[in-house]
Scaffold this motif. Structure first.
Motif, short mmCIF file in Angstrom:
data_model
loop_
_atom_site.label_atom_id
_atom_site.label_comp_id
_atom_site.label_asym_id
_atom_site.label_seq_id
_atom_site.Cartn_x
_atom_site.Cartn_y
_atom_site.Cartn_z
N PRO A 1 36.84 49.84 52.42
CA PRO A 1 36.22 50.53 53.36
C PRO A 1 36.71 50.88 54.82
O PRO A 1 36.62 51.73 55.53
CB PRO A 1 35.06 49.48 53.67
N THR A 2 37.92 50.04 55.05
CA THR A 2 38.59 50.19 56.37
C THR A 2 40.02 50.53 56.36
O THR A 2 40.56 50.52 57.45
CB THR A 2 38.35 48.81 57.24
N ARG A 3 40.84 50.92 55.18
CA ARG A 3 42.13 51.30 55.13
C ARG A 3 42.41 52.02 53.87
O ARG A 3 41.88 51.81 52.86
CB ARG A 3 42.80 49.98 55.36
N ALA A 4 43.69 52.65 54.16
CA ALA A 4 44.36 53.27 52.94
C ALA A 4 45.16 52.27 52.55
O ALA A 4 46.03 51.23 52.99
CB ALA A 4 45.06 54.40 53.57
N GLY A 5 45.77 52.47 51.26
CA GLY A 5 46.69 51.52 50.38
C GLY A 5 46.45 50.44 49.63
O GLY A 5 47.26 49.86 49.22
N LEU A 6 45.27 50.23 49.58
CA LEU A 6 44.75 49.17 48.89
C LEU A 6 44.75 49.24 47.42
O LEU A 6 44.42 50.17 46.77
CB LEU A 6 43.25 48.45 49.03
N GLU A 7 45.85 48.42 46.67
CA GLU A 7 45.98 48.64 45.36
C GLU A 7 45.56 47.25 44.62
O GLU A 7 46.12 46.06 44.90
CB GLU A 7 47.31 48.63 44.84
N VAL A 8 44.35 47.33 43.61
CA VAL A 8 43.97 46.27 42.92
C VAL A 8 44.39 46.11 41.54
O VAL A 8 43.90 46.94 40.93
CB VAL A 8 42.25 46.03 43.27
N PRO A 9 44.81 44.97 41.20
CA PRO A 9 45.17 44.76 39.80
C PRO A 9 43.79 44.28 38.83
O PRO A 9 43.37 43.43 39.10
CB PRO A 9 46.06 43.83 39.58
N LEU A 10 43.34 45.17 37.95
CA LEU A 10 42.34 44.93 37.30
C LEU A 10 43.15 44.41 35.78
O LEU A 10 43.86 45.04 35.18
CB LEU A 10 41.58 45.94 36.91
N HIS A 11 42.74 43.23 35.21
CA HIS A 11 43.38 42.71 34.18
C HIS A 11 42.75 42.83 32.98
O HIS A 11 43.38 43.24 31.86
CB HIS A 11 43.99 41.22 34.23
N SER A 12 41.57 42.87 33.03
CA SER A 12 40.50 43.07 31.67
C SER A 12 39.16 43.39 32.09
O SER A 12 38.76 43.03 33.16
CB SER A 12 40.73 41.85 30.89
N TRP A 13 38.55 43.87 30.91
CA TRP A 13 37.07 44.52 31.03
C TRP A 13 36.71 44.05 29.86
O TRP A 13 36.98 44.60 29.00
CB TRP A 13 36.92 45.78 31.51
N ARG A 14 35.52 43.16 29.67
CA ARG A 14 35.11 42.80 28.44
C ARG A 14 33.67 42.78 28.38
O ARG A 14 32.99 42.75 29.39
CB ARG A 14 35.45 41.36 28.26
N ARG A 15 33.04 43.31 27.38
CA ARG A 15 31.61 43.07 26.92
C ARG A 15 31.39 41.79 26.08
O ARG A 15 32.32 41.78 25.18
CB ARG A 15 31.22 44.22 26.21
N THR A 16 30.33 41.10 26.25
CA THR A 16 30.17 39.87 25.48
C THR A 16 28.62 39.60 25.69
O THR A 16 27.91 40.29 26.01
CB THR A 16 31.17 38.56 26.12
N GLU A 17 28.27 38.53 24.92
CA GLU A 17 26.88 38.03 24.92
C GLU A 17 26.58 37.51 25.97
O GLU A 17 27.09 37.20 26.84
CB GLU A 17 26.65 37.06 23.72
N PRO A 18 25.11 37.74 26.54
CA PRO A 18 24.66 37.40 27.53
C PRO A 18 24.72 35.75 27.83
O PRO A 18 24.60 35.32 26.63
CB PRO A 18 23.17 37.83 27.79
N ASP A 19 24.68 35.25 28.82
CA ASP A 19 24.33 33.87 29.18
C ASP A 19 23.16 33.22 28.28
O ASP A 19 22.15 33.74 28.32
CB ASP A 19 24.00 33.48 30.68
N ALA A 20 23.32 32.00 27.72
CA ALA A 20 22.28 31.52 26.87
C ALA A 20 21.44 30.83 27.72
O ALA A 20 20.18 30.72 27.69
CB ALA A 20 22.97 30.50 25.82
N ASP A 21 21.97 30.29 29.14
CA ASP A 21 21.15 29.42 29.93
C ASP A 21 21.42 30.02 31.47
O ASP A 21 22.47 30.00 31.50
CB ASP A 21 21.13 28.00 29.79
N LEU A 22 20.28 29.56 32.11
CA LEU A 22 20.81 29.90 33.73
C LEU A 22 21.65 28.78 33.95
O LEU A 22 22.33 28.94 35.09
CB LEU A 22 19.44 30.11 34.54
N HIS A 23 21.39 27.52 33.56
CA HIS A 23 21.95 26.36 34.08
C HIS A 23 22.74 25.58 32.73
O HIS A 23 22.03 24.93 32.15
CB HIS A 23 21.05 25.60 34.60
N PRO A 24 23.82 26.02 32.44
CA PRO A 24 24.56 25.54 31.26
C PRO A 24 24.64 23.80 31.38
O PRO A 24 24.72 23.34 32.24
CB PRO A 24 25.84 26.18 31.34
#
Length: 193
Positions: free
Chosen positions: A170-193
């Protein structure tokens, strides 16, 4: 668990540049890119860089990134979009001089929650967004470690949504962010594991 290819998504707004390096996607954000609606600031920003694919009910999305931040509001994480006035962004943001873990939930207007995580600067982070029929659960943590609960958001099963990696500067030019992975998986089984 399914590894998503970077080509599986479509950008909401294209970044300045992207390049693949050793499987990572390096994303350079446009100066002024952000997602926000009205609350406290009065403006609407719809210029985020979100790489989105369908996000069906009973699934989860994980994004792993390096929090290479140092300027006000540098941010990256996961974006969930239903439409221009209904979306969620969750992840890591540099705000008020330190790295923060947070989420913005927007339904007409945006809200914002933050918690300081100063030792996350420059480290690999995993952000997980899980959809379970009545809610979206957001978790995050240092990659390879336990993920902490960030937010639970009401989210009906019938909503047609997309989700994927997010980068904004939002406030500057030149930000480069490394994204290492993007995964789809099963949803959480419980709210509090």
């Amino acid at each position: 668990m399914t590894e998503m290819a970077w080509s599986d998504g479509r950008w909401t707004h294209p970044p300045v540049a992207t390049r693949e390096q050793d499987g990572d996607l390096l994303v350079t954000a446009v100066a002024g890119s952000d997602a926000w609606r009205l609350t406290s600031y009065g403006f609407v920003h719809e210029s985020e860089h979100a790489l989105l694919a369908p996000f069906p009910d009973r699934s989860a999305v994980e994004v792993e990134l390096t929090a290479a931040f140092g300027e006000q509001f540098d941010q990256a994480g996961v974006f969930v979009r239903v439409g221009p006035e209904r979306w969620i962004k969750a992840g890591v943001e540099f705000a008020d001089g330190r790295c923060q873990l947070g989420a913005v939930v927007t339904h007409g207007m945006s809200d914002w929650s933050l918690a300081p995580v100063p030792d996350w600067v420059g480290r690999r982070i995993t952000v997980r967004v899980s959809r379970d029929g009545t809610a979206i659960t957001v978790r995050a943590g240092l990659s390879g470690g336990p993920l902490q609960l960030v937010r639970v958001v009401p989210f009906a099963a019938e909503l047609d949504a997309q989700a994927g990696p997010l980068v904004c500067a939002p406030t500057r030019a030149g930000l480069e962010v490394p994204l290492h992975s993007w995964r789809r998986t099963e949803p959480d089984a419980d709210l509090h594991p």
